[in-house]
Motif scaffolding. Structure first.
Motif, short mmCIF file in Angstrom:
data_model
loop_
_atom_site.label_atom_id
_atom_site.label_comp_id
_atom_site.label_asym_id
_atom_site.label_seq_id
_atom_site.Cartn_x
_atom_site.Cartn_y
_atom_site.Cartn_z
N VAL A 40 0.83 -1.20 0.00
CA VAL A 40 0.00 0.00 0.00
C VAL A 40 0.87 1.26 0.00
CG1 VAL A 40 -1.66 1.33 1.38
CG2 VAL A 40 -2.01 -1.13 1.01
N ARG A 41 1.91 1.29 0.83
CA ARG A 41 2.80 2.47 0.86
C ARG A 41 3.39 2.75 -0.52
NH1 ARG A 41 3.87 0.67 5.95
NH2 ARG A 41 5.58 -0.69 5.30
N ALA A 42 3.86 1.71 -1.20
CA ALA A 42 4.46 1.89 -2.52
C ALA A 42 3.43 2.42 -3.53
CB ALA A 42 5.06 0.58 -3.01
N LEU A 43 2.23 1.87 -3.49
CA LEU A 43 1.19 2.32 -4.41
C LEU A 43 0.76 3.76 -4.13
CD1 LEU A 43 -0.81 -1.01 -4.46
CD2 LEU A 43 0.25 0.06 -6.47
N LEU A 44 0.60 4.10 -2.86
CA LEU A 44 0.22 5.46 -2.50
C LEU A 44 1.30 6.46 -2.91
CD1 LEU A 44 -1.38 4.99 1.03
CD2 LEU A 44 -2.57 5.47 -1.12
N ALA A 45 2.57 6.09 -2.70
CA ALA A 45 3.68 6.96 -3.07
C ALA A 45 3.69 7.22 -4.57
CB ALA A 45 5.01 6.35 -2.62
N ALA A 46 3.20 6.26 -5.34
CA ALA A 46 3.11 6.43 -6.79
C ALA A 46 1.85 7.18 -7.20
CB ALA A 46 3.16 5.06 -7.47
#
Length: 160
Positions: free
Chosen positions: A71-77
């Motif tokens: 989730v963190r990686a997707l939100l950062a993108a």
């Protein structure tokens, strides 16, 4: 709701008991929002676990860690992410809220009464549309489930 190529995205957290319709609702919402669904059931299955059989707490913690990283990686993108889980405890929902770090957050609570949940479980045993949840696991889950309070500002869905 468009996704932004840079900057924080939006986290939509599903909340509801087993058999409340969370996965179905999450998939429909994902199509409307061009969102990515992160399913804790799918993460557990990749790990050789099934919540319907009961999973030790330490394994759930690891599953949440893996989901959080995704989730963190997707939100950062800049993506919109829908977390498909029961989110059965306030502490879990608070953990997701703190993870968003500047991204938007929406809690979607599928509020389905227990008799309906039990009818859906029985119907699933006939259709085998999804993996079963053992009676003892479901009863414990229903007993332990903490519905979100008004202070959590949930979007409450009562008919699914």
């Amino acid at each position: 709701m468009p996704n932004h190529p840079t900057g924080p995205g939006l986290l939509v957290l599903m909340c509801g008991t087993a058999y409340s319709g969370k996965s179905t609702y999450a998939q429909a919402l994902a199509a409307r929002l061009d969102a990515v669904v992160v399913s804790l059931d799918e993460i557990n299955e990749r790990r050789g676990l099934w919540g319907g059989d009961g999973i030790p707490v330490e394994e759930w913690i690891r599953t949440h860690e893996l989901a959080g990283a995704e989730v963190r990686a997707l939100l950062a993108a800049g993506r919109t992410v829908i977390v498909d889980d029961t989110s059965s405890l306030r502490s879990l929902r608070d953990g997701w809220r703190s993870l968003v770090a500047g991204a938007g957050f929406v809690l979607v609570y599928l509020d389905v009464d227990h008799p309906t949940i039990r009818r859906r479980q029985a119907g699933n045993r006939v259709s085998a549309a999804r993996r079963d949840v053992a009676d003892a696991v479901l009863e414990q889950h229903l007993a332990d489930f903490e519905p979100p309070g008004p202070d959590e500002s949930p979007v409450r869905i009562t008919s699914v």
